[in-house]
Design a protein around this motif. Structure first.
Motif, PDB file in Angstrom:
ATOM      1  N   ASP A 300      39.077 -48.583  -1.072  1.00 28.50           N
ATOM      2  CA  ASP A 300      40.030 -49.510  -1.765  1.00 28.50           C
ATOM      3  C   ASP A 300      41.267 -49.866  -0.592  1.00 28.50           C
ATOM      4  OD1 ASP A 300      38.651 -49.988  -3.815  1.00 28.50           O
ATOM      5  OD2 ASP A 300      39.742 -48.583  -5.290  1.00 28.50           O
ATOM      6  N   GLN A 301      41.312 -48.874   0.267  1.00 26.94           N
ATOM      7  CA  GLN A 301      42.421 -48.946   1.164  1.00 26.94           C
ATOM      8  C   GLN A 301      42.069 -49.678   2.644  1.00 26.94           C
ATOM      9  OE1 GLN A 301      45.054 -47.762  -0.573  1.00 26.94           O
ATOM     10  NE2 GLN A 301      43.628 -47.035  -1.910  1.00 26.94           N
ATOM     11  N   TRP A 302      42.768 -50.882   2.686  1.00 28.79           N
ATOM     12  CA  TRP A 302      42.574 -51.548   4.287  1.00 28.79           C
ATOM     13  C   TRP A 302      43.754 -51.786   4.712  1.00 28.79           C
ATOM     14  CZ3 TRP A 302      37.521 -52.503   6.121  1.00 28.79           C
ATOM     15  CH2 TRP A 302      36.433 -51.894   5.261  1.00 28.79           C
ATOM     16  N   TRP A 303      43.989 -52.336   6.020  1.00 28.84           N
ATOM     17  CA  TRP A 303      45.101 -53.067   6.589  1.00 28.84           C
ATOM     18  C   TRP A 303      44.456 -53.710   7.883  1.00 28.84           C
ATOM     19  CZ3 TRP A 303      47.758 -51.960  11.113  1.00 28.84           C
ATOM     20  CH2 TRP A 303      47.421 -51.015  12.255  1.00 28.84           C
ATOM     21  N   LEU A 304      45.282 -54.926   8.055  1.00 26.72           N
ATOM     22  CA  LEU A 304      44.818 -55.804   9.117  1.00 26.72           C
ATOM     23  C   LEU A 304      45.399 -55.474  10.458  1.00 26.72           C
ATOM     24  CD1 LEU A 304      42.806 -58.078   9.933  1.00 26.72           C
ATOM     25  CD2 LEU A 304      44.668 -59.718   9.584  1.00 26.72           C
ATOM     26  N   LYS A 305      44.833 -55.085  11.296  1.00 22.98           N
ATOM     27  CA  LYS A 305      45.468 -54.558  12.837  1.00 22.98           C
ATOM     28  C   LYS A 305      45.629 -55.659  13.866  1.00 22.98           C
ATOM     29  CE  LYS A 305      45.448 -51.022  16.304  1.00 22.98           C
ATOM     30  NZ  LYS A 305      44.580 -49.817  16.715  1.00 22.98           N
ATOM     31  N   ASN A 306      46.700 -56.083  14.252  1.00 18.78           N
ATOM     32  CA  ASN A 306      46.712 -57.240  15.418  1.00 18.78           C
ATOM     33  C   ASN A 306      46.094 -58.523  14.869  1.00 18.78           C
ATOM     34  OD1 ASN A 306      47.777 -55.399  17.146  1.00 18.78           O
ATOM     35  ND2 ASN A 306      45.739 -54.760  18.009  1.00 18.78           N
ATOM     36  N   GLY A 307      46.371 -58.728  13.624  1.00 18.66           N
ATOM     37  CA  GLY A 307      45.803 -59.952  12.793  1.00 18.66           C
ATOM     38  C   GLY A 307      44.183 -60.246  12.869  1.00 18.66           C
ATOM     39  N   LYS A 308      43.534 -59.302  13.391  1.00 19.69           N
ATOM     40  CA  LYS A 308      42.049 -59.733  13.324  1.00 19.69           C
ATOM     41  C   LYS A 308      41.243 -58.338  13.358  1.00 19.69           C
ATOM     42  CE  LYS A 308      41.282 -59.885  18.428  1.00 19.69           C
ATOM     43  NZ  LYS A 308      40.766 -60.683  19.599  1.00 19.69           N
ATOM     44  N   ILE A 309      41.506 -56.987  13.349  1.00 23.32           N
ATOM     45  CA  ILE A 309      40.803 -56.074  13.331  1.00 23.32           C
ATOM     46  C   ILE A 309      41.201 -55.256  11.707  1.00 23.32           C
ATOM     47  CG2 ILE A 309      40.490 -53.765  14.267  1.00 23.32           C
ATOM     48  CD1 ILE A 309      41.486 -54.610  16.803  1.00 23.32           C
ATOM     49  N   TRP A 310      40.083 -55.220  11.060  1.00 26.02           N
ATOM     50  CA  TRP A 310      40.303 -54.854   9.745  1.00 26.02           C
ATOM     51  C   TRP A 310      40.181 -53.102   9.602  1.00 26.02           C
ATOM     52  CZ3 TRP A 310      42.650 -56.259   5.423  1.00 26.02           C
ATOM     53  CH2 TRP A 310      42.398 -57.651   5.288  1.00 26.02           C
ATOM     54  N   CYS A 311      41.232 -52.330   9.397  1.00 20.80           N
ATOM     55  CA  CYS A 311      40.968 -50.881   9.120  1.00 20.80           C
ATOM     56  C   CYS A 311      40.913 -50.351   7.944  1.00 20.80           C
ATOM     57  CB  CYS A 311      42.074 -50.129   9.809  1.00 20.80           C
ATOM     58  SG  CYS A 311      42.568 -50.976  11.657  1.00 20.80           S
ATOM     59  N   PRO A 312      39.758 -49.650   7.602  1.00 16.39           N
ATOM     60  CA  PRO A 312      39.590 -48.933   6.202  1.00 16.39           C
ATOM     61  C   PRO A 312      40.540 -47.874   5.906  1.00 16.39           C
ATOM     62  CG  PRO A 312      38.034 -48.048   7.568  1.00 16.39           C
ATOM     63  CD  PRO A 312      38.854 -49.084   8.547  1.00 16.39           C
ATOM     64  N   TRP A 313      41.845 -48.081   6.045  1.00 13.90           N
ATOM     65  CA  TRP A 313      42.829 -46.923   5.630  1.00 13.90           C
ATOM     66  C   TRP A 313      44.103 -47.584   5.232  1.00 13.90           C
ATOM     67  CZ3 TRP A 313      40.930 -47.116  10.542  1.00 13.90           C
ATOM     68  CH2 TRP A 313      41.966 -47.276  11.396  1.00 13.90           C
ATOM     69  N   ASN A 314      44.927 -46.951   4.511  1.00 13.22           N
ATOM     70  CA  ASN A 314      46.548 -47.371   4.561  1.00 13.22           C
ATOM     71  C   ASN A 314      46.953 -47.472   5.869  1.00 13.22           C
ATOM     72  OD1 ASN A 314      46.896 -48.294   1.852  1.00 13.22           O
ATOM     73  ND2 ASN A 314      47.068 -46.305   1.070  1.00 13.22           N
ATOM     74  N   GLN A 319      43.849 -41.807   8.263  1.00 13.41           N
ATOM     75  CA  GLN A 319      42.818 -42.340   8.759  1.00 13.41           C
ATOM     76  C   GLN A 319      41.454 -41.304   8.494  1.00 13.41           C
ATOM     77  OE1 GLN A 319      41.901 -43.822  12.739  1.00 13.41           O
ATOM     78  NE2 GLN A 319      39.735 -44.263  12.276  1.00 13.41           N
ATOM     79  N   TYR A 320      40.612 -41.766   7.678  1.00 12.42           N
ATOM     80  CA  TYR A 320      39.166 -40.943   7.393  1.00 12.42           C
ATOM     81  C   TYR A 320      38.041 -41.552   7.956  1.00 12.42           C
ATOM     82  CZ  TYR A 320      36.591 -37.026   5.404  1.00 12.42           C
ATOM     83  OH  TYR A 320      35.792 -36.028   5.389  1.00 12.42           O
ATOM     84  N   TRP A 321      37.967 -42.996   7.806  1.00 13.10           N
ATOM     85  CA  TRP A 321      36.849 -43.651   8.174  1.00 13.10           C
ATOM     86  C   TRP A 321      37.209 -44.629   9.232  1.00 13.10           C
ATOM     87  CZ3 TRP A 321      32.315 -43.230   5.594  1.00 13.10           C
ATOM     88  CH2 TRP A 321      32.072 -42.522   4.312  1.00 13.10           C
ATOM     89  N   ASP A 322      36.308 -45.328   9.967  1.00 14.35           N
ATOM     90  CA  ASP A 322      36.566 -46.200  11.004  1.00 14.35           C
ATOM     91  C   ASP A 322      35.207 -47.190  11.177  1.00 14.35           C
ATOM     92  OD1 ASP A 322      37.840 -47.695  12.915  1.00 14.35           O
ATOM     93  OD2 ASP A 322      38.521 -45.845  14.078  1.00 14.35           O
ATOM     94  N   THR A 323      35.530 -48.193  11.884  1.00  9.08           N
ATOM     95  CA  THR A 323      34.117 -49.277  12.173  1.00  9.08           C
ATOM     96  C   THR A 323      34.270 -49.438  13.532  1.00  9.08           C
ATOM     97  OG1 THR A 323      35.748 -50.969  12.040  1.00  9.08           O
ATOM     98  CG2 THR A 323      35.028 -50.240   9.790  1.00  9.08           C
TER      99      THR A 323
END
Length: 524
Positions: A300-314, A319-323
């Protein structure tokens, strides 16, 4: 005025002298040299290449002469040379073999062989399992106090590789005198080892050997004479009444038996004992572990880094997960994104897409994946990742929801050309390990290092592979198969991928995997 030939000759001479004095301070490039493929005649399973530890491990069948190993495949990084070149000759792997790989600089690798030789020795009526000490070359068997050591019935014996081992004296099944230690020469591949067989009496008929406490399960191990039937009892430490472990939960092999005791309370002290008829074994006190949720397992927790990299944590959270979005975004957009398409109709899930990223034909396949760990950096068009998060509990199942849409495999590496045209498969797996640090993943073929479910560091493993298209979410359960009930993990690895062979840039563009609500069971 014309320049005379003697003048020109003198000028050229001076240029040559001074040019010889010019120092080349440009350093040679530092390119790590790796073994990219290795296998040997008589392997029991695929070799393990560790390019971060500069080592290769071969797993050999027991009949292979470890002092004369022939390699069936050996290759190194492009442009590199190996000394010795293992593609020729035979080599002694009874001890680690040093191989130097050179291109500008030299990298020293160690090649090791692991050869598990099955050895056993049993006597009728023995108590517990036989101790086979391969280092000390000893066989130790316990028998009841009433046994006649001069007339014991050997029921099975194997002390070396099958079919090529000779014994002197040639002990087979039957009656033998073990009132004194028996020394026996074991010969295979022209090498003779002296082993000693010890048979010892014991007054204790039933023994509770060990008990391993998980969160809601205890595994117990006991021994008794092989002609008796073993069982177990348990109770909470603060209670008096003993409970019998159901017989269908007990497994017995000769004089050794074990069981698992389910449905227990976490963080509670229990007492366990082995039994056989009226005989009671010693008592062992153990305390069960706690339980824990999988951090951010609901995605349920996501944020958009540099306008194009979705990150699965607040953005401000831990951070626990990554992609692999950092890598995919170098040539395109994130291929792992949040979605409100969930099994419950609320919250968010992870949407994993396999797609070709790049411009025109310039680029490569990016398989959507989400994993416990961290994406470290981009290596050209490849990635370097750290797998694993600290974890010490021992769950029994990974549960969750998934939905998959397959696609025809239309991109592949050279290793998987035969998969072109076949339906792609998603892959969800979980592993408990005793790593001392996160495990580095490298997808670059020149120094590739990928997760291997057969690594010795794996304590438990389970996986789900599915190829097809689903209309809706389905619930899944992945049972963890433990290779040891006593080893305590230090790391956990969970990986979900839209393409099973995505690490090899092989898959079907258009394959999509949705995952949500990951959790653990701790009971059977």
């Amino acid at each position: 005025m014309s320049v005379t030939k003697p003048y020109i000759s003198t000028l050229l001479f001076l240029i040559l002298i001074f040019s010889g004095c010019i120092k080349n301070d440009l350093p040679y490039p530092r390119i790590q040299q790796n073994i990219t493929a290795i296998s040997a005649v008589g392997e029991s399973r695929a070799a393990l290449i560790d390019s971060s530890g500069f080592s290769g491990t071969l797993y050999l069948d027991e009949i292979v002469d470890v002092s004369a190993v022939k390699f069936s495949e050996f290759s190194v990084s492009e442009g590199g040379t190996a000394d010795p070149d293992l593609s020729e000759g035979v080599y002694d792997l009874s001890k680690p073999l040093v191989v130097n790989l050179t291109r500008y600089q030299t990298y020293q690798w160690l090649i090791r062989a692991v050869q598990n030789i099955e050895r056993y020795f049993t006597i009728e009526g023995q108590i517990g399992e036989t101790t086979v000490d391969a280092i000390g070359r000893r066989i130790i068997v316990n028998v009841p106090e009433s046994s006649d050591l001069s007339r014991l019935n050997v029921t099975s014996i194997k002390l070396g590789p099958a079919g090529i081992t000779t014994l002197s004296p040639d002990i087979v099944t039957g009656i033998y005198d073990f009132s004194r230690p028996v020394r026996i020469d074991v010969t295979a591949h022209g090498i003779t080892e002296e082993w000693t067989i010890y048979v010892e009496k014991t007054e204790l008929l039933v023994s509770t050997d060990t008990a391993d406490a998980w969160s809601q399960v205890i595994w117990a191990y006991g021994s008794c004479p092989s002609d008796m039937k073993g069982g177990f009892q348990y109770r909470r430490a603060d209670e008096e009444e003993w409970q019998d472990v159901p017989a269908d939960l007990v497994t017995q092999t000769e004089g050794s038996f074990s069981c698992y005791i389910p449905h227990l309370t976490p963080l509670t002290e229990y007492v366990v004992r082995a039994i056989s008829g009226d005989e009671l074994g010693n008592e062992i006190n153990v305390k069960t572990q706690g339980t824990a949720l999988i951090p951010d397992g609901d995605f349920d927790q996501w944020w958009l880094k540099n306008g194009k990299i979705w990150c699965p944590w607040n953005e401000d959270g831990e951070q626990y997960w990554d992609t692999g979005n950092t890598g995919a975004a170098t040539l395109g957009q994130s291929n792992v994104v949040p979605t409100d398409h969930t099994p419950t109709g609320s919250g968010q899930a992870a949407e994993l897409n396999t797609k070709f990223v790049g411009i025109g034909i310039i680029g490569k396949l990016a398989a959507g994946s989400i994993y416990t760990g961290t994406f470290q950096k981009v290596d050209g068009t490849n990635g370097i990742l750290d797998f694993g998060r600290p974890w010490t509990l021992r769950p029994t199942r990974l549960k969750g929801y998934y939905q998959y849409k397959t696609a025809e495999i239309n991109y592949s590496s050279s290793e998987y050309k035969d998969l072109i045209g076949r339906p792609d498969s998603c892959h969800i797996y979980v592993a408990l390990t005793d790593w001392t640090a996160p495990f580095e993943i490298r997808t670059n073929p020149n120094n590739r290092q990928l997760f291997d479910k057969n690594m010795p560091s794996i304590i438990a493993y389970g996986e789900l592979v599915y190829s097809g298209t689903m209309d809706n979410y389905q619930e899944f359960e992945i049972k963890l198969d433990y290779r040891s009930t006593s080893r305590v993990p230090s790391y956990i690895q969970i990986t979900c991928a839209a393409s099973k062979y995505g690490d090899f840039f092989t898959g079907g563009a258009g394959a999509v995997l949705y995952v949500d609500q990951l959790s653990f069971d701790y009971d059977y």
